[in-house]
Write a protein that holds these residues in place. Sequence first.
Motif, PDB file in Angstrom:
ATOM      1  N   SER A  94       0.783  -1.243  -0.015  1.00  0.00           N
ATOM      2  CA  SER A  94       0.026  -0.087  -0.147  1.00  0.00           C
ATOM      3  C   SER A  94       0.794   1.310   0.059  1.00  0.00           C
ATOM      4  CB  SER A  94      -1.132  -0.060   1.140  1.00  0.00           C
ATOM      5  OG  SER A  94      -0.122  -0.129   2.400  1.00  0.00           O
ATOM      6  N   ASP A  95       2.102   1.077   0.294  1.00  0.00           N
ATOM      7  CA  ASP A  95       3.095   2.035   0.210  1.00  0.00           C
ATOM      8  C   ASP A  95       3.533   2.675  -1.168  1.00  0.00           C
ATOM      9  OD1 ASP A  95       6.261   0.802   0.924  1.00  0.00           O
ATOM     10  OD2 ASP A  95       4.533  -0.085   0.282  1.00  0.00           O
ATOM     11  N   VAL A  96       3.638   1.876  -2.061  1.00  0.00           N
ATOM     12  CA  VAL A  96       4.248   2.067  -3.457  1.00  0.00           C
ATOM     13  C   VAL A  96       3.349   1.461  -4.626  1.00  0.00           C
ATOM     14  CG1 VAL A  96       6.480   1.879  -4.802  1.00  0.00           C
ATOM     15  CG2 VAL A  96       6.598   2.284  -2.385  1.00  0.00           C
ATOM     16  N   LEU A  97       3.358   2.318  -5.388  1.00  0.00           N
ATOM     17  CA  LEU A  97       2.546   2.014  -6.852  1.00  0.00           C
ATOM     18  C   LEU A  97       3.692   2.098  -7.965  1.00  0.00           C
ATOM     19  CD1 LEU A  97       0.086   0.859  -8.220  1.00  0.00           C
ATOM     20  CD2 LEU A  97      -0.573   3.218  -8.510  1.00  0.00           C
ATOM     21  N   ARG A  98       3.974   1.134  -8.535  1.00  0.00           N
ATOM     22  CA  ARG A  98       4.995   1.062  -9.559  1.00  0.00           C
ATOM     23  C   ARG A  98       4.306   0.647 -10.741  1.00  0.00           C
ATOM     24  NH1 ARG A  98      10.647   0.283  -6.716  1.00  0.00           N
ATOM     25  NH2 ARG A  98      10.563   1.765  -4.914  1.00  0.00           N
ATOM     26  N   VAL A  99       4.610   1.006 -11.890  1.00  0.00           N
ATOM     27  CA  VAL A  99       4.218   0.521 -13.228  1.00  0.00           C
ATOM     28  C   VAL A  99       5.339   0.151 -14.012  1.00  0.00           C
ATOM     29  CG1 VAL A  99       2.544   1.096 -15.177  1.00  0.00           C
ATOM     30  CG2 VAL A  99       1.958   1.767 -12.797  1.00  0.00           C
ATOM     31  N   ARG A 100       5.370  -1.177 -14.351  1.00  0.00           N
ATOM     32  CA  ARG A 100       6.325  -1.663 -15.325  1.00  0.00           C
ATOM     33  C   ARG A 100       5.765  -1.401 -16.755  1.00  0.00           C
ATOM     34  NH1 ARG A 100       5.465  -6.255 -12.450  1.00  0.00           N
ATOM     35  NH2 ARG A 100       5.043  -7.216 -14.390  1.00  0.00           N
ATOM     36  N   HIS A 101       6.982  -1.239 -17.627  1.00  0.00           N
ATOM     37  CA  HIS A 101       6.394  -1.070 -19.150  1.00  0.00           C
ATOM     38  C   HIS A 101       5.347  -2.145 -19.662  1.00  0.00           C
ATOM     39  CE1 HIS A 101       6.889   0.862 -22.944  1.00  0.00           C
ATOM     40  NE2 HIS A 101       7.149  -0.417 -23.503  1.00  0.00           N
ATOM     41  N   ASP A 102       5.626  -3.382 -19.531  1.00  0.00           N
ATOM     42  CA  ASP A 102       4.647  -4.369 -19.620  1.00  0.00           C
ATOM     43  C   ASP A 102       3.043  -4.442 -19.317  1.00  0.00           C
ATOM     44  OD1 ASP A 102       5.760  -5.185 -17.107  1.00  0.00           O
ATOM     45  OD2 ASP A 102       4.931  -7.106 -17.892  1.00  0.00           O
ATOM     46  N   GLN A 103       3.075  -3.880 -17.884  1.00  0.00           N
ATOM     47  CA  GLN A 103       1.718  -3.356 -17.424  1.00  0.00           C
ATOM     48  C   GLN A 103       1.033  -2.197 -18.072  1.00  0.00           C
ATOM     49  OE1 GLN A 103       3.321  -2.739 -13.389  1.00  0.00           O
ATOM     50  NE2 GLN A 103       2.447  -4.619 -12.944  1.00  0.00           N
ATOM     51  N   PHE A 104       2.077  -1.139 -18.569  1.00  0.00           N
ATOM     52  CA  PHE A 104       1.405  -0.089 -19.045  1.00  0.00           C
ATOM     53  C   PHE A 104       0.683  -0.515 -20.450  1.00  0.00           C
ATOM     54  CE2 PHE A 104       2.212   3.288 -22.207  1.00  0.00           C
ATOM     55  CZ  PHE A 104       1.349   4.345 -21.716  1.00  0.00           C
ATOM     56  N   LEU A 105       1.502  -1.469 -21.178  1.00  0.00           N
ATOM     57  CA  LEU A 105       1.219  -1.763 -22.565  1.00  0.00           C
ATOM     58  C   LEU A 105      -0.055  -2.430 -22.524  1.00  0.00           C
ATOM     59  CD1 LEU A 105       4.512  -2.513 -24.206  1.00  0.00           C
ATOM     60  CD2 LEU A 105       3.154  -0.544 -24.559  1.00  0.00           C
ATOM     61  N   ARG A 106      -0.341  -3.439 -21.403  1.00  0.00           N
ATOM     62  CA  ARG A 106      -1.551  -4.327 -21.257  1.00  0.00           C
ATOM     63  C   ARG A 106      -2.655  -3.377 -21.180  1.00  0.00           C
ATOM     64  NH1 ARG A 106       0.046  -8.793 -17.214  1.00  0.00           N
ATOM     65  NH2 ARG A 106      -0.686  -7.196 -16.028  1.00  0.00           N
ATOM     66  N   ALA A 107      -2.274  -2.297 -20.147  1.00  0.00           N
ATOM     67  CA  ALA A 107      -3.413  -1.485 -19.639  1.00  0.00           C
ATOM     68  C   ALA A 107      -3.772  -0.626 -20.881  1.00  0.00           C
ATOM     69  CB  ALA A 107      -3.012  -0.568 -18.530  1.00  0.00           C
ATOM     70  N   LEU A 108      -2.956  -0.152 -21.905  1.00  0.00           N
ATOM     71  CA  LEU A 108      -3.316   0.679 -22.873  1.00  0.00           C
ATOM     72  C   LEU A 108      -4.115  -0.067 -23.996  1.00  0.00           C
ATOM     73  CD1 LEU A 108      -2.632   3.382 -23.940  1.00  0.00           C
ATOM     74  CD2 LEU A 108      -0.633   2.383 -25.036  1.00  0.00           C
ATOM     75  N   LYS A 109      -3.859  -1.288 -23.927  1.00  0.00           N
ATOM     76  CA  LYS A 109      -4.594  -2.112 -24.914  1.00  0.00           C
ATOM     77  C   LYS A 109      -6.282  -2.174 -24.162  1.00  0.00           C
ATOM     78  CE  LYS A 109      -1.087  -4.943 -26.560  1.00  0.00           C
ATOM     79  NZ  LYS A 109      -0.597  -6.246 -26.529  1.00  0.00           N
ATOM     80  N   ALA A 110      -6.227  -2.266 -22.762  1.00  0.00           N
ATOM     81  CA  ALA A 110      -7.616  -2.407 -22.317  1.00  0.00           C
ATOM     82  C   ALA A 110      -8.481  -1.171 -22.315  1.00  0.00           C
ATOM     83  CB  ALA A 110      -7.461  -2.752 -20.827  1.00  0.00           C
ATOM     84  N   CYS A 111      -7.800   0.054 -22.424  1.00  0.00           N
ATOM     85  CA  CYS A 111      -8.730   1.531 -22.281  1.00  0.00           C
ATOM     86  C   CYS A 111      -8.180   2.379 -23.416  1.00  0.00           C
ATOM     87  CB  CYS A 111      -8.791   1.859 -20.792  1.00  0.00           C
ATOM     88  SG  CYS A 111      -7.253   2.159 -20.226  1.00  0.00           S
ATOM     89  N   ASN A 112      -9.271   3.487 -23.574  1.00  0.00           N
ATOM     90  CA  ASN A 112      -8.816   4.441 -24.317  1.00  0.00           C
ATOM     91  C   ASN A 112      -8.169   5.737 -23.242  1.00  0.00           C
ATOM     92  OD1 ASN A 112      -9.390   3.277 -26.736  1.00  0.00           O
ATOM     93  ND2 ASN A 112     -11.578   4.038 -26.613  1.00  0.00           N
ATOM     94  N   PRO A 113      -7.090   6.275 -23.732  1.00  0.00           N
ATOM     95  CA  PRO A 113      -6.840   7.540 -23.098  1.00  0.00           C
ATOM     96  C   PRO A 113      -8.078   8.396 -23.029  1.00  0.00           C
ATOM     97  CG  PRO A 113      -5.001   6.982 -24.565  1.00  0.00           C
ATOM     98  CD  PRO A 113      -6.308   6.250 -24.875  1.00  0.00           C
ATOM     99  N   ALA A 114      -8.069   9.152 -21.606  1.00  0.00           N
ATOM    100  CA  ALA A 114      -9.277   9.883 -21.471  1.00  0.00           C
ATOM    101  C   ALA A 114      -9.366  11.327 -22.331  1.00  0.00           C
ATOM    102  CB  ALA A 114      -8.870  10.765 -20.041  1.00  0.00           C
ATOM    103  N   SER A 115      -8.387  11.671 -22.904  1.00  0.00           N
ATOM    104  CA  SER A 115      -8.138  12.653 -23.907  1.00  0.00           C
ATOM    105  C   SER A 115      -8.806  12.303 -25.294  1.00  0.00           C
ATOM    106  CB  SER A 115      -6.853  13.217 -24.095  1.00  0.00           C
ATOM    107  OG  SER A 115      -5.840  12.146 -24.628  1.00  0.00           O
ATOM    108  N   LEU A 116      -8.867  10.834 -25.550  1.00  0.00           N
ATOM    109  CA  LEU A 116      -9.338  10.455 -26.735  1.00  0.00           C
ATOM    110  C   LEU A 116     -10.950  10.198 -26.727  1.00  0.00           C
ATOM    111  CD1 LEU A 116      -6.559   8.433 -28.259  1.00  0.00           C
ATOM    112  CD2 LEU A 116      -6.930  10.585 -28.858  1.00  0.00           C
TER     113      LEU A 116
END
Length: 113
Positions: free
Chosen positions: A34-56
């Motif tokens: 609960s103290d640290v939230l880190r996002v690895r590159h592979d996690q970022f790429l998986r999340a990007l496939k699952a949702c659209n950026p808010a600006s789009l």
Amino acid sequence: VAARRAPRSPPDAAASDDEAAALDLLSSDLAHRSDVLRVRHDQFLRALKACNPASLRESAVEVPDVSWADVGGLEDVKTELKETVEYPVQFASLYQAFGLPPSKGVLFYGPPG
């Protein structure tokens, strides 16, 4: 983890579903921390496939099916517009080779139509 518990009012249900899926993907192996939230590159790429950026989410690109042949007359004006707007994009390498900067834009004036 705290982000999932934060109260918010999403603009639509689809957006909140996408956000929830992205949060689940990102925090699946960090749930015990609960103290640290880190996002690895592979996690970022998986999340990007699952949702659209808010600006789009609110914008849609519509490309009209119009060509120069649809514009009647004004051949001199059409040629000048092509040379000013189209050519720097189509022939960018040539412009760069000759040291020519692309135009900053075109100012239209007068009544529409």
